[in-house]
Design a protein around this motif. Structure first.
Motif, PDB file in Angstrom:
ATOM      1  N   LYS A   1       1.068  -1.448   0.104  1.00 51.64           N
ATOM      2  CA  LYS A   1      -0.191   0.015   0.701  1.00 51.64           C
ATOM      3  C   LYS A   1       0.882   1.283   0.015  1.00 51.64           C
ATOM      4  O   LYS A   1       2.273   1.486   0.626  1.00 51.64           O
ATOM      5  N   GLU A   2       0.784   2.117  -0.657  1.00 50.01           N
ATOM      6  CA  GLU A   2       1.285   3.564  -0.891  1.00 50.01           C
ATOM      7  C   GLU A   2       2.668   3.351  -1.048  1.00 50.01           C
ATOM      8  O   GLU A   2       3.498   3.934  -0.892  1.00 50.01           O
ATOM      9  N   ASN A   3       2.916   2.324  -2.269  1.00 52.63           N
ATOM     10  CA  ASN A   3       4.621   1.844  -2.324  1.00 52.63           C
ATOM     11  C   ASN A   3       5.462   2.278  -0.761  1.00 52.63           C
ATOM     12  O   ASN A   3       6.157   2.240  -0.747  1.00 52.63           O
ATOM     13  N   PHE A   4       4.838   0.791   0.067  1.00 48.99           N
ATOM     14  CA  PHE A   4       4.636   0.608   0.836  1.00 48.99           C
ATOM     15  C   PHE A   4       5.558   2.176   2.062  1.00 48.99           C
ATOM     16  O   PHE A   4       6.266   1.669   2.749  1.00 48.99           O
ATOM     17  N   LYS A   5       5.184   2.898   2.033  1.00 44.32           N
ATOM     18  CA  LYS A   5       5.580   4.157   3.047  1.00 44.32           C
ATOM     19  C   LYS A   5       5.090   3.403   4.442  1.00 44.32           C
ATOM     20  O   LYS A   5       4.891   3.796   5.973  1.00 44.32           O
ATOM     21  N   LEU A   6       3.645   2.356   4.459  1.00 46.09           N
ATOM     22  CA  LEU A   6       3.204   2.155   5.909  1.00 46.09           C
ATOM     23  C   LEU A   6       3.954   0.650   6.321  1.00 46.09           C
ATOM     24  O   LEU A   6       3.648  -0.290   7.391  1.00 46.09           O
ATOM     25  N   HIS A   7       4.729   0.509   5.785  1.00 45.71           N
ATOM     26  CA  HIS A   7       4.801  -1.183   5.585  1.00 45.71           C
ATOM     27  C   HIS A   7       6.160  -1.373   6.583  1.00 45.71           C
ATOM     28  O   HIS A   7       6.983  -0.600   6.590  1.00 45.71           O
TER      29      HIS A   7
ATOM     30  N   VAL B   1      12.099  -3.479  -3.242  1.00 48.78           N
ATOM     31  CA  VAL B   1      10.766  -3.230  -4.076  1.00 48.78           C
ATOM     32  C   VAL B   1      10.196  -1.726  -4.510  1.00 48.78           C
ATOM     33  O   VAL B   1       9.340  -1.614  -5.549  1.00 48.78           O
ATOM     34  N   ALA B   2      10.416  -1.245  -3.421  1.00 50.89           N
ATOM     35  CA  ALA B   2       9.353   0.021  -3.168  1.00 50.89           C
ATOM     36  C   ALA B   2       9.765   0.738  -4.757  1.00 50.89           C
ATOM     37  O   ALA B   2       8.647   2.281  -4.786  1.00 50.89           O
ATOM     38  N   SER B   3      10.878   1.305  -3.946  1.00 47.08           N
ATOM     39  CA  SER B   3      11.250   1.817  -5.717  1.00 47.08           C
ATOM     40  C   SER B   3      11.557   0.703  -7.099  1.00 47.08           C
ATOM     41  O   SER B   3      12.118   1.946  -8.407  1.00 47.08           O
ATOM     42  N   HIS B   4      11.002  -0.019  -6.970  1.00 43.55           N
ATOM     43  CA  HIS B   4      11.136  -1.513  -8.407  1.00 43.55           C
ATOM     44  C   HIS B   4       9.086  -0.393  -9.471  1.00 43.55           C
ATOM     45  O   HIS B   4       8.635  -0.544  -8.392  1.00 43.55           O
ATOM     46  N   GLU B   5       9.826  -0.072 -10.618  1.00 44.40           N
ATOM     47  CA  GLU B   5       8.517   0.743 -11.199  1.00 44.40           C
ATOM     48  C   GLU B   5       8.172  -0.207 -11.068  1.00 44.40           C
ATOM     49  O   GLU B   5       6.227  -0.445 -11.023  1.00 44.40           O
ATOM     50  N   ARG B   6       7.991  -1.678 -11.635  1.00 41.04           N
ATOM     51  CA  ARG B   6       6.726  -3.189 -11.655  1.00 41.04           C
ATOM     52  C   ARG B   6       5.783  -3.082 -10.735  1.00 41.04           C
ATOM     53  O   ARG B   6       4.927  -4.227 -10.575  1.00 41.04           O
ATOM     54  N   PHE B   7       6.172  -3.102  -9.206  1.00 41.92           N
ATOM     55  CA  PHE B   7       5.781  -3.909  -7.972  1.00 41.92           C
ATOM     56  C   PHE B   7       4.868  -2.253  -7.334  1.00 41.92           C
ATOM     57  O   PHE B   7       4.721  -2.285  -6.517  1.00 41.92           O
TER      58      PHE B   7
ATOM     59  N   SER C   1      -2.122 -11.855  -4.463  1.00 39.29           N
ATOM     60  CA  SER C   1      -2.069 -12.628  -5.285  1.00 39.29           C
ATOM     61  C   SER C   1      -0.570 -11.934  -6.565  1.00 39.29           C
ATOM     62  O   SER C   1       0.108 -12.563  -7.149  1.00 39.29           O
ATOM     63  N   LYS C   2      -0.972 -11.073  -6.532  1.00 37.28           N
ATOM     64  CA  LYS C   2      -0.514  -9.964  -7.627  1.00 37.28           C
ATOM     65  C   LYS C   2       0.950  -9.562  -7.522  1.00 37.28           C
ATOM     66  O   LYS C   2       1.714  -9.855  -8.380  1.00 37.28           O
ATOM     67  N   LEU C   3       0.897  -9.352  -6.493  1.00 36.34           N
ATOM     68  CA  LEU C   3       2.516  -9.073  -5.906  1.00 36.34           C
ATOM     69  C   LEU C   3       3.194 -10.373  -6.068  1.00 36.34           C
ATOM     70  O   LEU C   3       3.977 -10.368  -6.198  1.00 36.34           O
ATOM     71  N   CYS C   4       3.252 -12.033  -5.660  1.00 34.07           N
ATOM     72  CA  CYS C   4       3.516 -12.867  -5.654  1.00 34.07           C
ATOM     73  C   CYS C   4       4.166 -13.647  -7.208  1.00 34.07           C
ATOM     74  O   CYS C   4       4.611 -14.008  -7.490  1.00 34.07           O
ATOM     75  N   ARG C   5       2.930 -12.543  -8.199  1.00 28.84           N
ATOM     76  CA  ARG C   5       3.189 -13.444  -9.024  1.00 28.84           C
ATOM     77  C   ARG C   5       4.134 -12.766  -9.747  1.00 28.84           C
ATOM     78  O   ARG C   5       5.652 -12.733 -10.407  1.00 28.84           O
ATOM     79  N   ARG C   6       4.377 -11.235  -9.178  1.00 27.30           N
ATOM     80  CA  ARG C   6       5.213 -10.274  -9.891  1.00 27.30           C
ATOM     81  C   ARG C   6       6.272 -10.734  -9.451  1.00 27.30           C
ATOM     82  O   ARG C   6       7.567 -10.426 -10.124  1.00 27.30           O
TER      83      ARG C   6
ATOM     84  N   LYS D   1      12.522 -11.475  -8.233  1.00 28.61           N
ATOM     85  CA  LYS D   1      12.796 -11.721  -6.923  1.00 28.61           C
ATOM     86  C   LYS D   1      11.999 -12.632  -5.647  1.00 28.61           C
ATOM     87  O   LYS D   1      12.769 -12.353  -4.615  1.00 28.61           O
ATOM     88  N   SER D   2      11.218 -13.795  -6.135  1.00 29.91           N
ATOM     89  CA  SER D   2      10.660 -14.877  -5.329  1.00 29.91           C
ATOM     90  C   SER D   2      12.327 -15.978  -4.800  1.00 29.91           C
ATOM     91  O   SER D   2      12.594 -15.950  -4.070  1.00 29.91           O
ATOM     92  N   ARG D   3      13.632 -15.602  -5.576  1.00 27.97           N
ATOM     93  CA  ARG D   3      15.197 -16.164  -5.480  1.00 27.97           C
ATOM     94  C   ARG D   3      15.093 -15.420  -4.407  1.00 27.97           C
ATOM     95  O   ARG D   3      15.804 -15.986  -3.553  1.00 27.97           O
ATOM     96  N   THR D   4      15.354 -13.925  -4.496  1.00 22.92           N
ATOM     97  CA  THR D   4      16.149 -13.120  -3.501  1.00 22.92           C
ATOM     98  C   THR D   4      15.363 -12.271  -2.544  1.00 22.92           C
ATOM     99  O   THR D   4      15.880 -13.040  -1.283  1.00 22.92           O
ATOM    100  N   TYR D   5      13.688 -13.044  -2.253  1.00 23.12           N
ATOM    101  CA  TYR D   5      13.305 -13.105  -1.021  1.00 23.12           C
ATOM    102  C   TYR D   5      12.691 -14.434  -0.609  1.00 23.12           C
ATOM    103  O   TYR D   5      11.073 -14.511  -0.758  1.00 23.12           O
TER     104      TYR D   5
END
Length: 137
Positions: free
Chosen positions: A62-68, A104-110, A117-122, A128-132
C-alpha cells in the motif's frame, strides 16, 4: 424528520417531546442495527482468524510501502507459521523484509499492486522470489 417522535407504547404514558423522528432513526435504530452487525461478526469469526487477516494486510504494498512495518509480519510468522520458520529463519526474514522494502518500493513494476496474489506473481516474474525466498514462502 423534525416532527416529534411518538412510539406506539407511549400512548398513555408521558412522552418525551424532545425526541424527533430523525433522532430516533439516526441514533436509536441505527445504533441498534450496528450493534447487531458487530455482534454477528464477532460470533462468526474467531479471534485468530481476525488477527491473521489484520497481520496479513501488512504484506499488501500500500502507498508504495510507506506504511510497511516489519513487526506485524514477524508476529504473523511467529504465531501462524511457526512450523515453517525456526529462529534463524526469522532473523533472516527480518533482514529480507528490510531489503525488500527498499528494493521493491523503488521498483516500477511493483507499484500499487493489489491483491497480494499479484504481488506474489510479480515476485516470480521478476525473479525476486529467489532473492526474497522467505517472503515468498
Amino acid at each position: 424528520m423534525e416532527a416529534r417522535y411518538k412510539s406506539g407504547t407511549d400512548r398513555f404514558c408521558q412522552q418525551n417531546d424532545s425526541m424527533t423522528v430523525e433522532h430516533h432513526y439516526r441514533f436509536d435504530v441505527f445504533t441498534a442495527a450496528i450493534d447487531f452487525q458487530v455482534e454477528e461478526v464477532n460470533n462468526r469469526f474467531k479471534d485468530d482468524a481476525v488477527e491473521l487477516l489484520k497481520l496479513s494486510y501488512d504484506l499488501k504494498p500500500k502507498e508504495n510501502f510507506k506504511l510497511h512495518d516489519v513487526d506485524p509480519i514477524c508476529r504473523l510468522t511467529e504465531k501462524f507459521y511457526y512450523l515453517y520458520f525456526d529462529s534463524q529463519d526469522l532473523h533472516h526474514l527480518i533482514m529480507q523484509l528490510d531489503n525488500y522494502k527498499l528494493d521493491v518500493a523503488s521498483h516500477e513494476r511493483f507499484q500499487n499492486l493489489s491483491p497480494i496474489s499479484k504481488l506474489c506473481r510479480r515476485l516470480i516474474e521478476t525473479n525476486k522470489s529467489r532473492t526474497y525466498d522467505l517472503i515468498d514462502m
